[in-house]
Every structure is written in structure tokens, then in C-alpha cells.
Design an enzyme around this catalytic site. Sequence first.
Site, mmCIF file in Angstrom:
data_model
loop_
_atom_site.group_PDB
_atom_site.id
_atom_site.type_symbol
_atom_site.label_atom_id
_atom_site.label_comp_id
_atom_site.label_asym_id
_atom_site.label_seq_id
_atom_site.Cartn_x
_atom_site.Cartn_y
_atom_site.Cartn_z
ATOM 1 N N ASN A 179 41.420 43.629 36.669
ATOM 2 C CA ASN A 179 41.071 43.741 38.094
ATOM 3 C C ASN A 179 39.792 42.955 38.360
ATOM 4 O O ASN A 179 38.914 42.868 37.500
ATOM 5 C CB ASN A 179 40.854 45.210 38.485
ATOM 6 C CG ASN A 179 40.549 45.380 39.969
ATOM 7 O OD1 ASN A 179 41.233 44.838 40.827
ATOM 8 N ND2 ASN A 179 39.477 46.092 40.265
ATOM 9 N N HIS A 226 36.573 42.921 40.968
ATOM 10 C CA HIS A 226 35.896 43.748 41.971
ATOM 11 C C HIS A 226 34.698 42.951 42.486
ATOM 12 O O HIS A 226 33.943 42.368 41.687
ATOM 13 C CB HIS A 226 35.442 45.068 41.340
ATOM 14 C CG HIS A 226 34.747 45.967 42.318
ATOM 15 N ND1 HIS A 226 35.439 46.702 43.274
ATOM 16 C CD2 HIS A 226 33.430 46.219 42.525
ATOM 17 C CE1 HIS A 226 34.561 47.370 44.013
ATOM 18 N NE2 HIS A 226 33.334 47.093 43.579
ATOM 19 N N ASP A 286 37.745 51.446 39.061
ATOM 20 C CA ASP A 286 36.683 50.495 38.678
ATOM 21 C C ASP A 286 35.879 50.973 37.465
ATOM 22 O O ASP A 286 34.697 50.680 37.324
ATOM 23 C CB ASP A 286 35.727 50.254 39.866
ATOM 24 C CG ASP A 286 36.456 49.705 41.081
ATOM 25 O OD1 ASP A 286 36.015 50.015 42.200
ATOM 26 O OD2 ASP A 286 37.469 49.000 40.904
ATOM 27 N N GLU A 316 34.041 34.657 42.529
ATOM 28 C CA GLU A 316 35.180 35.448 42.029
ATOM 29 C C GLU A 316 36.257 34.537 41.453
ATOM 30 O O GLU A 316 36.828 34.819 40.385
ATOM 31 C CB GLU A 316 35.800 36.257 43.162
ATOM 32 C CG GLU A 316 35.030 37.476 43.571
ATOM 33 C CD GLU A 316 35.744 38.246 44.643
ATOM 34 O OE1 GLU A 316 36.968 38.426 44.516
ATOM 35 O OE2 GLU A 316 35.090 38.663 45.603
HETATM 36 C C1 GRF Z 1 38.413 39.944 46.740
HETATM 37 O O1 GRF Z 1 37.130 40.042 47.301
HETATM 38 C C2 GRF Z 1 38.517 40.843 45.551
HETATM 39 O O2 GRF Z 1 37.313 40.978 44.834
HETATM 40 C C3 GRF Z 1 38.868 42.156 46.167
HETATM 41 O O3 GRF Z 1 39.742 41.837 47.241
HETATM 42 C C4 GRF Z 1 39.473 40.511 47.673
HETATM 43 C C5 GRF Z 1 40.757 39.727 47.582
HETATM 44 O O4 GRF Z 1 40.606 38.514 48.170
HETATM 45 N N1 GRF Z 1 39.501 43.025 45.205
HETATM 46 P P1 GRF Z 1 41.866 37.506 48.083
HETATM 47 O O5 GRF Z 1 43.060 38.230 48.664
HETATM 48 O O6 GRF Z 1 42.073 37.159 46.640
HETATM 49 O O7 GRF Z 1 41.443 36.309 48.900
#
Ligand code: GRF
Length: 203
Positions: A105, A107, A148, A177
Site C-alpha cells: 500500500n 500512504h 496502515d 509517491e
Molecule cells: C494517493 O495520494 C495515495 O497515496 C492515496 O490515494 C491517492 C491515490 O492517487 N492512497 P491516485 O489515484 O493514484 O492518483
Amino acid sequence: MKKMAVLASGSGSNLQALIDRVHEKEGMIAVVISNKKNAYALKRAKKADIPAIYADRSQVATDEAYDTDILKILHAYAVDVIVLAGYLRILTPVLTEAYANRIINIHPSLIPSFCGDGYYGMHVHQAVYDRGVKITGATVHFVDSGVDTGPIIMQRAVCLTGNEQPEEIAAKVLEIEHELLVESVTLVLNDQIEIVQKRTIRK
Ligand code: GRF
């Protein structure tokens, strides 16, 4: 190559990073599954000729029955690793036990800060803004039975001046991310991560 399933509920920009930089390189995205019929993530999968499945929660009576249907899809596609990329459902033991230590996952905060029940999407970045922290970031972790709480694989920080609004914080974090998820999934697909109790080490 190991096969992945990506579960997503929203726009799928993290999925897109995996499609662009991991799919057919470090592993195969065998299927994308969403609990939202109109999730743009499903469109991204179709555009990449990846099977895209909408699993309708309203068609089953319980969360466990829903995850059992998801599990049947995962088995049908011989999935080795599940990646949750903005998947806004909490997994039941039906999935967390069947795929123990094989669910990843991402986060959008530095766990253990701003995580757990109620901390998802913009709620995370609003809380970061309200607290006025000067460092936030993202965490990629294995999923266990909690929210989490699984072993952390990688983290990356984002420095804040305090002038950013929550939306700008979200954008800055989302940018890192993508790179963090690609790097973390690549490590797991190449069997370079070992879980030792509640921690991970590099093999
Ligand atoms: C991201 O900020 C992720 O960390 C969270 O949800 C969001 C998903 O964004 N879990 P996307 O759909 O990948 O653009």
C-alpha cells in the site's frame, strides 16, 4: 515475471506510474480492479490493454463476500502480489490472510504520523496543514490486519515552508509517491525485501 493486481478507487496516477515504469519490465500487471465504476484508473488500464474489472460492492451482502469475489479474480489471473494504489476500502482477513506479506500500500504521509482510521486522501494533507509540520512525505508498506500498520518498505520526505495550502501539499506528495511506489514495488518483485518481525530489511 511476477504478476500483480492493482486495486484503485480513483484517478490512478500511481497506477499509471506502475504501467509506465514497472509493467512488462519488472513484472506484469495482470489485472486492475476497482470498487468504483467510473474510476479513471479503469480507463488507464484499458488504454494500456490491461484487464480492468469493476467489482460492485452493492451486489454482495458483506465485506467478506466482496473480498472473496476479489480473491476469485486474483486466483483467475494467477496474481502473486497485490498493490493498493489509492484503494479506499479496508481489506478483510479474506485477502490479508490469503496474501499475507504480499500486499503493498502507498500512504501519503510519513507513517506513523497522519495515518490510521479517517486518514485518507485530502484528510491527510488537511491534518498536515493544520498541524503545521515542516516535513511530510509518503510511505510504502506491506498491508497486515490493521490500517496502515504493516511493515514499512520505503519512505520519502517532502519539505514544507508553511506557505502551501493542503492542495499544494497533496500535489507535492503525489509527485514523490509515484517514484517511491515504482522503487518499492520493483524491490518486492525482485525479492529484495525481507520482513523481520515488524520491520523490513534489504536482502
Ligand atoms: C494517493 O495520494 C495515495 O497515496 C492515496 O490515494 C491517492 C491515490 O492517487 N492512497 P491516485 O489515484 O493514484 O492518483
